[in-house]
Every structure is written in structure tokens, then in C-alpha cells.
Design a protein around this motif. Structure first.
Motif, PDB file in Angstrom:
ATOM      1  N   ASP A 199       0.832  -1.208   0.000  1.00  0.00           N
ATOM      2  CA  ASP A 199       0.000   0.000   0.000  1.00  0.00           C
ATOM      3  C   ASP A 199       0.869   1.262   0.000  1.00  0.00           C
ATOM      4  OD1 ASP A 199       1.106  -0.342   2.474  1.00  0.00           O
ATOM      5  OD2 ASP A 199      -0.680   0.264   3.602  1.00  0.00           O
ATOM      6  N   ALA A 200       2.156   1.095  -0.304  1.00  0.00           N
ATOM      7  CA  ALA A 200       3.114   2.198  -0.197  1.00  0.00           C
ATOM      8  C   ALA A 200       2.725   3.381  -1.068  1.00  0.00           C
ATOM      9  CB  ALA A 200       4.502   1.722  -0.606  1.00  0.00           C
ATOM     10  N   VAL A 201       2.980   4.558  -0.513  1.00  0.00           N
ATOM     11  CA  VAL A 201       2.908   5.764  -1.328  1.00  0.00           C
ATOM     12  C   VAL A 201       4.266   5.894  -2.005  1.00  0.00           C
ATOM     13  CG1 VAL A 201       2.856   8.286  -1.211  1.00  0.00           C
ATOM     14  CG2 VAL A 201       1.230   6.944   0.112  1.00  0.00           C
ATOM     15  N   VAL A 202       4.272   6.152  -3.310  1.00  0.00           N
ATOM     16  CA  VAL A 202       5.567   6.291  -3.976  1.00  0.00           C
ATOM     17  C   VAL A 202       5.822   7.754  -4.311  1.00  0.00           C
ATOM     18  CG1 VAL A 202       5.565   3.981  -4.969  1.00  0.00           C
ATOM     19  CG2 VAL A 202       4.613   5.879  -6.277  1.00  0.00           C
ATOM     20  N   THR A 203       7.091   8.106  -4.275  1.00  0.00           N
ATOM     21  CA  THR A 203       7.487   9.429  -4.724  1.00  0.00           C
ATOM     22  C   THR A 203       8.289   9.262  -6.011  1.00  0.00           C
ATOM     23  OG1 THR A 203       7.541  10.348  -2.514  1.00  0.00           O
ATOM     24  CG2 THR A 203       8.842  11.491  -4.167  1.00  0.00           C
ATOM     25  N   VAL A 204       7.854   9.960  -7.028  1.00  0.00           N
ATOM     26  CA  VAL A 204       8.576   9.915  -8.294  1.00  0.00           C
ATOM     27  C   VAL A 204       9.272  11.257  -8.473  1.00  0.00           C
ATOM     28  CG1 VAL A 204       8.332   9.801 -10.802  1.00  0.00           C
ATOM     29  CG2 VAL A 204       6.977   8.289  -9.351  1.00  0.00           C
ATOM     30  N   GLU A 205      10.566  11.205  -8.729  1.00  0.00           N
ATOM     31  CA  GLU A 205      11.278  12.453  -8.989  1.00  0.00           C
ATOM     32  C   GLU A 205      11.786  12.416 -10.424  1.00  0.00           C
ATOM     33  OE1 GLU A 205      14.161  13.732  -6.040  1.00  0.00           O
ATOM     34  OE2 GLU A 205      15.212  14.851  -7.615  1.00  0.00           O
ATOM     35  N   VAL A 206      11.469  13.443 -11.173  1.00  0.00           N
ATOM     36  CA  VAL A 206      11.952  13.497 -12.555  1.00  0.00           C
ATOM     37  C   VAL A 206      12.789  14.765 -12.740  1.00  0.00           C
ATOM     38  CG1 VAL A 206       9.957  12.283 -13.515  1.00  0.00           C
ATOM     39  CG2 VAL A 206       9.970  14.777 -13.476  1.00  0.00           C
ATOM     40  N   GLU A 207      13.719  14.660 -13.657  1.00  0.00           N
ATOM     41  CA  GLU A 207      14.444  15.864 -14.065  1.00  0.00           C
ATOM     42  C   GLU A 207      14.296  15.966 -15.567  1.00  0.00           C
ATOM     43  OE1 GLU A 207      18.535  16.080 -12.855  1.00  0.00           O
ATOM     44  OE2 GLU A 207      18.865  17.894 -14.045  1.00  0.00           O
ATOM     45  N   LEU A 208      13.734  17.088 -16.008  1.00  0.00           N
ATOM     46  CA  LEU A 208      13.563  17.309 -17.442  1.00  0.00           C
ATOM     47  C   LEU A 208      14.432  18.481 -17.859  1.00  0.00           C
ATOM     48  CD1 LEU A 208       9.719  17.151 -18.159  1.00  0.00           C
ATOM     49  CD2 LEU A 208      11.340  15.298 -17.974  1.00  0.00           C
ATOM     50  N   SER A 209      14.914  18.423 -19.089  1.00  0.00           N
ATOM     51  CA  SER A 209      15.659  19.575 -19.570  1.00  0.00           C
ATOM     52  C   SER A 209      15.169  19.960 -20.948  1.00  0.00           C
ATOM     53  CB  SER A 209      17.160  19.280 -19.605  1.00  0.00           C
ATOM     54  OG  SER A 209      17.420  18.366 -20.630  1.00  0.00           O
ATOM     55  N   ARG A 210      15.384  21.218 -21.251  1.00  0.00           N
ATOM     56  CA  ARG A 210      14.999  21.755 -22.545  1.00  0.00           C
ATOM     57  C   ARG A 210      16.021  22.830 -22.847  1.00  0.00           C
ATOM     58  NH1 ARG A 210       8.951  23.855 -23.325  1.00  0.00           N
ATOM     59  NH2 ARG A 210       8.893  23.786 -25.572  1.00  0.00           N
ATOM     60  N   GLU A 211      16.644  22.730 -23.991  1.00  0.00           N
ATOM     61  CA  GLU A 211      17.764  23.592 -24.316  1.00  0.00           C
ATOM     62  C   GLU A 211      18.730  23.617 -23.130  1.00  0.00           C
ATOM     63  OE1 GLU A 211      15.596  26.998 -25.639  1.00  0.00           O
ATOM     64  OE2 GLU A 211      14.881  25.866 -27.361  1.00  0.00           O
ATOM     65  N   ASP A 212      19.059  24.796 -22.583  1.00  0.00           N
ATOM     66  CA  ASP A 212      20.055  24.751 -21.508  1.00  0.00           C
ATOM     67  C   ASP A 212      19.450  24.836 -20.113  1.00  0.00           C
ATOM     68  OD1 ASP A 212      19.253  27.300 -21.821  1.00  0.00           O
ATOM     69  OD2 ASP A 212      21.234  28.215 -21.683  1.00  0.00           O
ATOM     70  N   ARG A 213      18.135  24.646 -20.018  1.00  0.00           N
ATOM     71  CA  ARG A 213      17.522  24.680 -18.685  1.00  0.00           C
ATOM     72  C   ARG A 213      17.116  23.294 -18.239  1.00  0.00           C
ATOM     73  NH1 ARG A 213      12.492  27.949 -17.672  1.00  0.00           N
ATOM     74  NH2 ARG A 213      12.898  27.276 -15.553  1.00  0.00           N
ATOM     75  N   SER A 214      17.237  23.034 -16.955  1.00  0.00           N
ATOM     76  CA  SER A 214      16.712  21.774 -16.459  1.00  0.00           C
ATOM     77  C   SER A 214      15.994  22.039 -15.153  1.00  0.00           C
ATOM     78  CB  SER A 214      17.831  20.758 -16.280  1.00  0.00           C
ATOM     79  OG  SER A 214      18.520  21.025 -15.087  1.00  0.00           O
ATOM     80  N   VAL A 215      15.034  21.167 -14.851  1.00  0.00           N
ATOM     81  CA  VAL A 215      14.265  21.354 -13.627  1.00  0.00           C
ATOM     82  C   VAL A 215      13.909  19.992 -13.044  1.00  0.00           C
ATOM     83  CG1 VAL A 215      12.064  21.549 -14.856  1.00  0.00           C
ATOM     84  CG2 VAL A 215      12.303  22.622 -12.642  1.00  0.00           C
ATOM     85  N   SER A 216      14.026  19.875 -11.727  1.00  0.00           N
ATOM     86  CA  SER A 216      13.643  18.624 -11.073  1.00  0.00           C
ATOM     87  C   SER A 216      12.380  18.838 -10.266  1.00  0.00           C
ATOM     88  CB  SER A 216      14.774  18.138 -10.162  1.00  0.00           C
ATOM     89  OG  SER A 216      15.078  19.119  -9.189  1.00  0.00           O
TER      90      SER A 216
END
Ligand SMILES: [Zn+2]
Length: 494
Positions: free
Chosen positions: A440-457
Motif C-alpha cells: 500500500d506504499a505511497v511512492v514518490t517519483v522524482e523526474v528531471e527534465l531539460s529543454r535547451e540549456d535549462r533543467s528542472v527537477s
């Protein structure tokens, strides 16, 4: 020089099995990294393995491609059938192996070795003889074995610390004896944590070829790690034995193919190898990049990361905000730092999105969301996993469906389709953590996306992994769509 045995000894790690395609990918990556010897597998294993070895042998790599062969003629023939350039011919060396495993005696081992070396040489193969369990062998016998191998025309003899048994002193003693007869290799395992040290001892004692595996994958505690040997030799001794800037992508290729994630604290290729969190370290690093690093991350194809956590300080937080084009006053900065520390102290990993949300809040800015998830449906089980999403993009509603390997993959595909050209992003990383241990665990998903020279997590939590993945991805895309600093209400001045 390096001989990579990821595709043979590395594959002997419990639970690791590489497909022919994966072997080809890894062999190509090794060749790009200019590793001169690639042991592609063990031809006697079976038809599938031989197909994989043949494909690697046919790639036209610069590397010498070899197959492992036991001390029997049939194995050499099978290796020849695969079209390899050479064989790593393994014969028993310790009494344990000679008597108990193979049930023979020293003289017969010497005789077979000579015969097979001559046979392989006559068929145009490069030949390396490995004395299995050499670190536990009678040294006089091992010495005779190396001499016989060289006399018969072997290109080299390999000291094998098959079970990671030897001390550095023992390794040096044995290798220096063997090296008197001709070119000598060293093959060490890390059971005592001495793998790297024993490589060093071997090279000092006269060896000039190191067997290694990428990320140190291998049986039990694994082999010495190829990337560590390459970097250490370059850094400390100015010895170039690989293209260092290819090492990180090589490590990732092998981690994916073997299903063995890189430990975060792994030298050279671990996630934290060039990450700085502590306020003092971050501040020092911003003043002088070399302050807390032995060598720059770019050397091995990586980038430095400043991580925000409970040790965050003003300099690190300001630098992180700068990266997203957010300007803050000193007072605002102090508040942002406090709140970032607060988040981290509650055990949360502080993502870019968390930082930006805190900054918006402190500055009293409201941010208009441009991409929002309205609805998500995903099905799996039975047929092809399918998902459909409904997104609000500016004032427009977009609906799309996708298929994939699983529901998450299908949902991400649906998001890409819904966004069309707006989806020109790169998924840099994708992590899942289960917060509690049960089903029944709650999961945390962390993604990092980038576009041109910017990235965000961005991180998102949900009991449903597909939903958490899509929410995180859509939030990240929303952050990437517009320069973050542009707000509807201008930032309040100081
Ligand atoms: Zn081994």
C-alpha cells in the motif's frame, strides 16, 4: 592498458544476463572509450552467447575482441567459430583447482597449456593464459606455468586473484616473479576491498594489462572497476588508458543493461561523486571549483551539482535561484534558506520545483500554470498498456492516448502526443522511491527534465505510480515552458 571483461566476468554476477543487443551496445561504448581489449563472452556457454560474441567480433571495433576459453581444444574451436581476435585461455593453477576441480596434476596442466597455446597461435589468435586461482597457487608451479605459456608463444600470462584473496604484498611478490617471463596481466576481485590496491601493486611489480569491469560488476564483491583504474592512473601517474570523458555514459549503459544501479557514493560515476550539499562546501565550491574536488567532473564527462538540503547555505541557494533566473534580495534569501532547510529537515529531498515554489511564496508572486493535468486513465494487464491524458495547456484542452512498455511509459507517451511540438524535452532522470515498505506504499517519483540549456527537477507523491509520474512530468514541463522569473504580478521590491 585495460582489458574489459564486463561482458564475460561482469555477466557472471548473480542475476545479470546480457542480451546480444546489450553486449553490442556495451562493446561499442567500450570502443568509444578507447579500451584496447574487450573480452566479449565465453564461447562455450551456448549458441546464444556465440551469436552475441560473433556480433561483437563483426563490429569492426578498434579493440581486440576476445573470448574466454577453458583449457580444452573444443573451447578454442568454438571461439574460432565466433571470429574473435584472441582467447583468454583459462587453466587451473592452484592445487584446489588442479586436483579437486579438474582432477589432474601439475605436469598435465603444463602439457595441455603448451598444446593449446600452440594450437591457438597456429590459428592466428592472440593468446593470454590465465592461471585460475593463481593467488592461492603454489608459486613455483605458477612460475613454471607462466614460463611454459610464454615458451609456447602466448602473448601474455595473467595473474588471477580469482577469489579476491591476496594482500597487496602477496600480489606484488607473485606478479614480480611472473613478469620475469614476459608480458603480464592482472585480474583481481574486490572481496577484501583490495582490488584497486592490488592493481597498483601488480603494475608496480611489472604487470602492464589490467582486467577490469565497468562499475566493478562481477561475481561476489565484483572486479576492479574499469573507470576507477582509468581515472586513478591518469590523475596520479599521467598514464592514459581510456577516453575519460566517455566513462560516465559507459557506466550508465552498463548500469542499465545489467540492471545494477550505480551506488550514489561510487567513485567517478556515482550520483554524488560531484555533488555538494553542505553549506560550507557549496560556498567554497562557488569561490573555487576545485575546493572540494580532486579533479573536475568534465574530465569524466560529468557536471558538478549543487544539492540543496539541510546543510544549505546562502551562497548555494542564491546560485540555484540564479540558474532559474530568480533574483532575490538579501532578506528574501534568508527566508528562502530557512524554508529550504525546514523542508530538508523533514526528510524531503529539495527539488528545483520546491525551491522555486518557496521563492515565489517568499516574494509574494503567484505563478500562472500553463500546463496542468486534468485527467489520466491508464490500463495494463492483458493487452498492450494504454493510457489517455487530458491536459489544460494555456486555455486549451488537449486529449491524447499512448501505448508503451507499461502504464507509466504509455502515459508519458500520451503526454508527449498531447503536447506535440511543446514536448521537446529531454528526460534526464527518473527515480522512484517507496515511502513505506508495504504493497500500500505511497511512492514518490522524482523526474528531471531539460529543454535547451535549462533543467528542472520535480517530485510528486501518490499511491499510484503512473499518476505520480505524470504529475511530476507535467509539473516539470510547466516549469520549463516559460522563463520562471516572469510573473503575473511583478516581484515586490525588497
Ligand atoms: Zn574473475
Amino acid at each position: 592498458m585495460l582489458l574489459d571483461t564486463t561482458l564475460r566476468d561482469g555477466e557472471q554476477a548473480p542475476g545479470v544476463s546480457l542480451s546480444a543487443d546489450e553486449k553490442v551496445d556495451i562493446a561499442r561504448a567500450l570502443d568509444s572509450a578507447a579500451v584496447p581489449f574487450v573480452e566479449a563472452g565465453s564461447a562455450c556457454t551456448g549458441a546464444g552467447e556465440r551469436d552475441a560474441i560473433s556480433r561483437v567480433a563483426d563490429l569492426g571495433l578498434d579493440a581486440t575482441v576476445t573470448s574466454f576459453a577453458r583449457g580444452v581444444r573444443a573451447d578454442v574451436d568454438l571461439a574460432l567459430d565466433c571470429g574473435v581476435d584472441g582467447v583468454n585461455l583459462v587453466v587451473p593453477a592452484s592445487d584446489r583447482h588442479v586436483e579437486r576441480k579438474v582432477g589432474t596434476d601439475h605436469d598435465s596442466v603444463l602439457e595441455t597449456t603448451v598444446e593449446l597455446v600452440e594450437y591457438a597461435r597456429d590459428h592466428g589468435l592472440w593468446v593470454e593464459v590465465l592461471g585460475e586461482d593463481g593467488s592461492r597457487a603454489d608459486l613455483d608451479f605458477l612460475d613454471r606455468l607462466a614460463a611454459a605459456a610464454h615458451d609456447a608463444g602466448a602473448d601474455r600470462f595473467c595473474y588471477c586473484d580469482t577469489v579476491g584473496y591476496g594482500s597487496p604484498e602477496h600480489t606484488a611478490r607473485v606478479v614480480s616473479r611472473l613478469a620475469e617471463h614476459g608480458p603480464t596481466s592482472t585480474h583481481v576481485h574486490d572481496d577484501l576491498g583490495f582490488a584497486m590496491t592490488n592493481v597498483h601493486a601488480s603494475l608496480r611489480a611489472g604487470a602492464d594489462l589490467v582486467h577490469a569491469t565497468v562499475n566493478g560488476v562481477g561475481e561476489r564483491a565484483g572486479n576492479v572497476a574499469l573507470e576507477e583504474v582509468a581515472v586513478a592512473l591518469s590523475h596520479c601517474y599521467d598514464v592514459d588508458c581510456a577516453n575519460l570523458d566517455e566513462l560516465y555514459s559507459l557506466a550508465q549503459t552498463v548500469a542499465r543493461a545489467t540492471g545494477t544501479p550505480l551506488p550514489p557514493n561510487k567513485a567517478v560515476v556515482g550520483e554524488n561523486a560531484f555533488a555538494h550539499e553542505s553549506g560550507i562546501h557549496t560556498d567554497g565550491t562557488l569561490k573555487d571549483e576545485a575546493m572540494y574536488e580532486p579533479y573536475p567532473p568534465e574530465l569524466v564527462g560529468r557536471e558538478r551539482r549543487l544539492v540543496l538540503g539541510k546543510h544549505a547555505g546562502r551562497a548555494g541557494v542564491r546560485a540555484a535561484l540564479d540558474e532559474h533566473g530568480v533574483d532575490v534580495s538579501d532578506e528574501e534569501l534568508a527566508q528562502v534558506v530557512d524554508r529550504v532547510k525546514g523542508l530538508a529537515e523533514r526528510g524531503k529531498r529539495v527539488t528545483d520545483a520546491d525551491l522555486l515554489t518557496v521563492a515565489e511564496d517568499v516574494q509574494g508572486r503567484s505563478r500562472e500554470r500553463r500546463v496542468r493535468l486534468v485527467d489520466l486513465q491508464a490500463t495494463s494487464g492483458g493487452g498492450v498498456p494504454t493510457a489517455s491524458v487530458r491536459l489544460a495547456v494555456d486555455d486549451e484542452e488537449r486529449v491524447a492516448a499512448g501505448t508503451g512498455n507499461g502504464p507509466v511509459d504509455a502515459a508519458v507517451e500520451a503526454v508527449r502526443t498531447a503536447l506535440g511540438p511543446d514536448a521537446a524535452f529531454q528526460l534526464e532522470s527518473y527515480h522512484v522511491d517507496a515511502i513505506s515498505g508495504g504493497t500500500d506504499a505511497v511512492v514518490t517519483v522524482e523526474v528531471e527534465l531539460s529543454r535547451e540549456d535549462r533543467s528542472v527537477s520535480v517530485a510528486a507523491s501518490d499511491a499510484d505510480i503512473t499518476r505520480a509520474s505524470v504529475v511530476a512530468m507535467v509539473d516539470a514541463l510547466d516549469r520549463l515552458r516559460a522563463p520562471t522569473a516572469v510573473a503575473d504580478t511583478p516581484p515586490t521590491a525588497d
